[in-house]
Design a protein around this motif. Sequence first.
Motif, mmCIF file in Angstrom:
data_model
loop_
_atom_site.group_PDB
_atom_site.id
_atom_site.type_symbol
_atom_site.label_atom_id
_atom_site.label_comp_id
_atom_site.label_asym_id
_atom_site.label_seq_id
_atom_site.Cartn_x
_atom_site.Cartn_y
_atom_site.Cartn_z
ATOM 1 N N LYS A 83 18.029 89.232 -17.809
ATOM 2 C CA LYS A 83 17.969 90.216 -18.883
ATOM 3 C C LYS A 83 16.752 91.135 -18.784
ATOM 4 O O LYS A 83 16.867 92.348 -18.963
ATOM 5 N N ASP A 87 17.062 95.139 -18.379
ATOM 6 C CA ASP A 87 16.503 96.047 -19.381
ATOM 7 C C ASP A 87 15.585 97.091 -18.743
ATOM 8 O O ASP A 87 15.615 98.266 -19.117
ATOM 9 N N ALA A 91 16.376 101.187 -18.649
ATOM 10 C CA ALA A 91 15.454 102.111 -19.296
ATOM 11 C C ALA A 91 14.807 103.092 -18.314
ATOM 12 O O ALA A 91 14.223 104.084 -18.738
#
Length: 98
Positions: A83, A87, A91
């Motif tokens: 995760k 992420d 981003a």
Amino acid sequence: MNKSELIDSVAGKTGVSKAKTAEVLDALMATVKESMAKSEPVQLIGFGTFEVTERAAREGRNPATGAAMKIAAKKVVKFKVGKALADVVAAAKPAKKK
């Protein structure tokens, strides 16, 4: 990024010599390979998991001739992203094309 660029980056961030960083990276890769050879998963929390899975035998087609051919079963390495890494990637701004 290739291996030498990775060594340069890690050495720069840690203050450890490039030779020592290369030695540690080689040991890390050897350890992961040994675990994969034993079909043991390697889980790096926040980064991802490497695991060995079985790919079943199946019938395929020769792209040049279109003839049916048998594809043997084999073991393959799969990577499931963690995760935290997912992420960071989601981003990130897209890189400019050269």
